[in-house]
Design a protein around this motif. Structure first.
Motif, PDB file in Angstrom:
ATOM      1  N   LEU A  65       4.780   3.162  15.850  1.00 32.77           N
ATOM      2  CA  LEU A  65       3.934   3.145  14.654  1.00 32.77           C
ATOM      3  C   LEU A  65       2.445   3.107  14.970  1.00 32.77           C
ATOM      4  O   LEU A  65       1.614   3.372  14.095  1.00 32.77           O
ATOM      5  N   ARG A  66       2.111   2.744  16.216  1.00 36.63           N
ATOM      6  CA  ARG A  66       0.691   2.476  16.503  1.00 36.63           C
ATOM      7  C   ARG A  66      -0.254   3.654  16.289  1.00 36.63           C
ATOM      8  O   ARG A  66      -1.294   3.473  15.643  1.00 36.63           O
ATOM      9  N   PRO A  67       0.065   4.884  16.808  1.00 36.77           N
ATOM     10  CA  PRO A  67      -0.894   5.987  16.568  1.00 36.77           C
ATOM     11  C   PRO A  67      -1.160   6.211  15.073  1.00 36.77           C
ATOM     12  O   PRO A  67      -2.300   6.439  14.666  1.00 36.77           O
ATOM     13  N   LEU A  68      -0.122   6.102  14.255  1.00 35.69           N
ATOM     14  CA  LEU A  68      -0.307   6.322  12.812  1.00 35.69           C
ATOM     15  C   LEU A  68      -1.086   5.169  12.174  1.00 35.69           C
ATOM     16  O   LEU A  68      -2.051   5.392  11.446  1.00 35.69           O
ATOM     17  N   PHE A  69      -0.698   3.937  12.462  1.00 38.20           N
ATOM     18  CA  PHE A  69      -1.359   2.802  11.822  1.00 38.20           C
ATOM     19  C   PHE A  69      -2.826   2.706  12.263  1.00 38.20           C
ATOM     20  O   PHE A  69      -3.705   2.363  11.463  1.00 38.20           O
ATOM     21  N   ASN A  70      -3.106   3.012  13.543  1.00 37.46           N
ATOM     22  CA  ASN A  70      -4.504   2.991  14.002  1.00 37.46           C
ATOM     23  C   ASN A  70      -5.335   4.014  13.227  1.00 37.46           C
ATOM     24  O   ASN A  70      -6.483   3.758  12.850  1.00 37.46           O
ATOM     25  N   ASP A  71      -4.725   5.179  12.969  1.00 36.51           N
ATOM     26  CA  ASP A  71      -5.454   6.209  12.225  1.00 36.51           C
ATOM     27  C   ASP A  71      -5.546   5.893  10.737  1.00 36.51           C
ATOM     28  O   ASP A  71      -6.521   6.273  10.082  1.00 36.51           O
ATOM     29  N   VAL A  72      -4.540   5.221  10.194  1.00 33.85           N
ATOM     30  CA  VAL A  72      -4.644   4.808   8.781  1.00 33.85           C
ATOM     31  C   VAL A  72      -5.862   3.894   8.640  1.00 33.85           C
ATOM     32  O   VAL A  72      -6.702   4.068   7.747  1.00 33.85           O
ATOM     33  N   LYS A  73      -5.982   2.955   9.549  1.00 34.73           N
ATOM     34  CA  LYS A  73      -7.133   2.028   9.526  1.00 34.73           C
ATOM     35  C   LYS A  73      -8.454   2.821   9.667  1.00 34.73           C
ATOM     36  O   LYS A  73      -9.426   2.563   8.961  1.00 34.73           O
ATOM     37  N   ARG A  74      -8.466   3.821  10.555  1.00 34.59           N
ATOM     38  CA  ARG A  74      -9.681   4.617  10.808  1.00 34.59           C
ATOM     39  C   ARG A  74     -10.103   5.412   9.565  1.00 34.59           C
ATOM     40  O   ARG A  74     -11.289   5.523   9.279  1.00 34.59           O
ATOM     41  N   SER A  96      20.586  -7.395  -5.832  1.00 35.64           N
ATOM     42  CA  SER A  96      20.169  -8.751  -6.234  1.00 35.64           C
ATOM     43  C   SER A  96      20.539  -9.797  -5.188  1.00 35.64           C
ATOM     44  O   SER A  96      20.089 -10.943  -5.264  1.00 35.64           O
ATOM     45  N   THR A  97      21.400  -9.430  -4.246  1.00 31.63           N
ATOM     46  CA  THR A  97      21.905 -10.424  -3.297  1.00 31.63           C
ATOM     47  C   THR A  97      21.677 -10.029  -1.835  1.00 31.63           C
ATOM     48  O   THR A  97      21.929 -10.826  -0.931  1.00 31.63           O
ATOM     49  N   PHE A  98      21.215  -8.790  -1.607  1.00 28.02           N
ATOM     50  CA  PHE A  98      21.073  -8.305  -0.229  1.00 28.02           C
ATOM     51  C   PHE A  98      19.850  -7.402  -0.171  1.00 28.02           C
ATOM     52  O   PHE A  98      19.735  -6.485  -0.981  1.00 28.02           O
ATOM     53  N   PRO A  99      18.911  -7.644   0.767  1.00 25.15           N
ATOM     54  CA  PRO A  99      17.688  -6.825   0.777  1.00 25.15           C
ATOM     55  C   PRO A  99      17.978  -5.400   1.225  1.00 25.15           C
ATOM     56  O   PRO A  99      18.868  -5.162   2.039  1.00 25.15           O
ATOM     57  N   ASN A 100      17.214  -4.461   0.684  1.00 26.85           N
ATOM     58  CA  ASN A 100      17.421  -3.052   1.024  1.00 26.85           C
ATOM     59  C   ASN A 100      16.148  -2.423   1.608  1.00 26.85           C
ATOM     60  O   ASN A 100      16.166  -1.828   2.678  1.00 26.85           O
ATOM     61  N   PHE A 101      15.047  -2.564   0.858  1.00 22.63           N
ATOM     62  CA  PHE A 101      13.748  -2.065   1.338  1.00 22.63           C
ATOM     63  C   PHE A 101      12.775  -3.232   1.451  1.00 22.63           C
ATOM     64  O   PHE A 101      12.983  -4.290   0.849  1.00 22.63           O
ATOM     65  N   ILE A 102      11.689  -2.986   2.186  1.00 21.81           N
ATOM     66  CA  ILE A 102      10.591  -3.953   2.244  1.00 21.81           C
ATOM     67  C   ILE A 102       9.321  -3.201   1.846  1.00 21.81           C
ATOM     68  O   ILE A 102       9.175  -2.013   2.166  1.00 21.81           O
ATOM     69  N   PHE A 103       8.424  -3.885   1.109  1.00 26.83           N
ATOM     70  CA  PHE A 103       7.223  -3.260   0.547  1.00 26.83           C
ATOM     71  C   PHE A 103       6.021  -4.078   1.025  1.00 26.83           C
ATOM     72  O   PHE A 103       5.984  -5.289   0.812  1.00 26.83           O
ATOM     73  N   ILE A 104       5.064  -3.404   1.663  1.00 26.66           N
ATOM     74  CA  ILE A 104       3.934  -4.134   2.245  1.00 26.66           C
ATOM     75  C   ILE A 104       2.616  -3.506   1.806  1.00 26.66           C
ATOM     76  O   ILE A 104       2.469  -2.279   1.762  1.00 26.66           O
ATOM     77  N   LYS A 105       1.688  -4.394   1.453  1.00 29.84           N
ATOM     78  CA  LYS A 105       0.333  -3.947   1.102  1.00 29.84           C
ATOM     79  C   LYS A 105      -0.626  -4.621   2.074  1.00 29.84           C
ATOM     80  O   LYS A 105      -0.593  -5.846   2.226  1.00 29.84           O
ATOM     81  N   CYS A 106      -1.473  -3.830   2.746  1.00 27.97           N
ATOM     82  CA  CYS A 106      -2.466  -4.427   3.624  1.00 27.97           C
ATOM     83  C   CYS A 106      -3.825  -3.808   3.354  1.00 27.97           C
ATOM     84  O   CYS A 106      -3.942  -2.865   2.574  1.00 27.97           O
ATOM     85  N   PHE A 107      -4.852  -4.359   3.967  1.00 31.70           N
ATOM     86  CA  PHE A 107      -6.191  -3.799   3.751  1.00 31.70           C
ATOM     87  C   PHE A 107      -6.930  -3.710   5.070  1.00 31.70           C
ATOM     88  O   PHE A 107      -6.623  -4.421   6.034  1.00 31.70           O
ATOM     89  N   SER A 108      -7.895  -2.809   5.076  1.00 38.47           N
ATOM     90  CA  SER A 108      -8.673  -2.555   6.281  1.00 38.47           C
ATOM     91  C   SER A 108      -9.785  -3.599   6.405  1.00 38.47           C
ATOM     92  O   SER A 108     -10.648  -3.691   5.536  1.00 38.47           O
ATOM     93  N   MET A 109      -9.746  -4.376   7.488  1.00 38.66           N
ATOM     94  CA  MET A 109     -10.813  -5.366   7.715  1.00 38.66           C
ATOM     95  C   MET A 109     -11.889  -4.664   8.531  1.00 38.66           C
ATOM     96  O   MET A 109     -11.592  -4.012   9.512  1.00 38.66           O
ATOM     97  N   LYS A 110     -13.151  -4.784   8.134  1.00 43.41           N
ATOM     98  CA  LYS A 110     -14.214  -4.141   8.928  1.00 43.41           C
ATOM     99  C   LYS A 110     -15.116  -5.218   9.495  1.00 43.41           C
ATOM    100  O   LYS A 110     -15.272  -6.239   8.879  1.00 43.41           O
TER     101      LYS A 110
END
Ligand SMILES: C[S@@+](CC[C@H](N)C(=O)[O-])C[C@H]1O[C@@H](n2cnc3c(N)ncnc32)[C@H](O)[C@@H]1O
Length: 234
Positions: free
Chosen positions: A120-129, A220-234
């Protein structure tokens, strides 16, 4: 990694994903809740598929949407549906975002795509960029706890390529994806310079119950997806 589901079967996938239980009534409402207000925002949609998110975000007032997907067939659907209202091109996102300039987006979204990427690193680094300072990144993926059921090693922390058959379009189609730990996701996020704002395991709504009591009980009883929101710290 070429996926038959998103190349050969794009038309069926697009049709089904518009109104099915897992995409339309579970994944999208939860991701859209984290996305929040998009009016006036310049948005980058990663793994855009057939443009279902782009269509919604434009209707909700996004000022511009750029769509990227590995599948040229998906990009053709996006162009047919949304024409000049979006910019759309095909690219393997495991290589990051080499075509995109720094600090230009208010929001980057990536629903249900990162499990197709090994590192995931090349993509996440570029998302931040490409995010403006304070810009947000919202993504969803398979819940690591759920995917652990597919582990052949029995080692939760070991990243594994899982080969499976999915009935999403009505007939079984082979798919391959990476099963990973939660730590693998959060490390890529924090190492890139992004910080988490919210994490959701998904709310189940009445529409799901109307469609299928069995799926309602399972979600309702077993997780299926995970949803994450983050922000770019400068
Ligand atoms: C489950 S679909 C999700 C589509 C869309 N985000 C949605 O939620 O409606 C996954 C999408 O990710 C794309 N994809 C898979 N691997 C990719 C990669 N390495 N680079 C870019 N896109 C990829 C597929 O072509 C497919 O369109």
């Amino acid at each position: 990694m070429k996926q038959e589901m998103y190349t050969t079967h794009v038309q069926q996938y697009d049709l089904v994903a518009q109104d099915n239980l897992y995409n339309a009534h579970f994944e999208r409402p939860n991701t859209l809740e984290l996305i929040g207000d998009v009016s006036g925002k310049k948005v980058l949609d990663l793994g855009c598929g057939s443009g279902l998110y782009a269509q919604i975000l434009l209707a909700r007032g996004a000022s511009a949407v750029t769509c990227i997907d590995a599948s040229q067939e998906m990009i053709e659907i996006v162009k047919d549906k949304l024409g000049e209202t979006v910019s759309a091109y095909a690219q393997d996102l495991s290589k990051g975002l080499p075509e995109e300039d720094d600090a230009q987006y208010d929001l980057v979204i990536c629903p249900l795509m990162i499990h197709y990427i090994q590192d995931l690193r090349p993509l996440f680094n570029d998302v931040k960029r490409v995010l403006k300072a304070g810009g947000e990144f919202v993504f969803s993926t398979h819940h690591p706890f759920a995917d652990y059921e597919c582990s052949s090693s029995g080692n939760y922390y070991e990243k594994e390529l899982v080969k499976d058959m999915w009935n999403t379009i009505g007939d079984p189609v082979p798919v391959a994806f990476y099963r990973r730990s939660l730590q693998d996701i959060t490390d890529a996020m924090t190492e890139s310079g992004m910080a988490m704002l919210a994490l959701s395991e998904g709310k189940v709504n009445d529409k799901i119950r109307e469609i299928s009591e069995e799926d309602y009980q399972r979600l309702s009883t077993f997780p299926n997806f995970i949803f994450i929101k983050c922000f770019s710290m400068k």
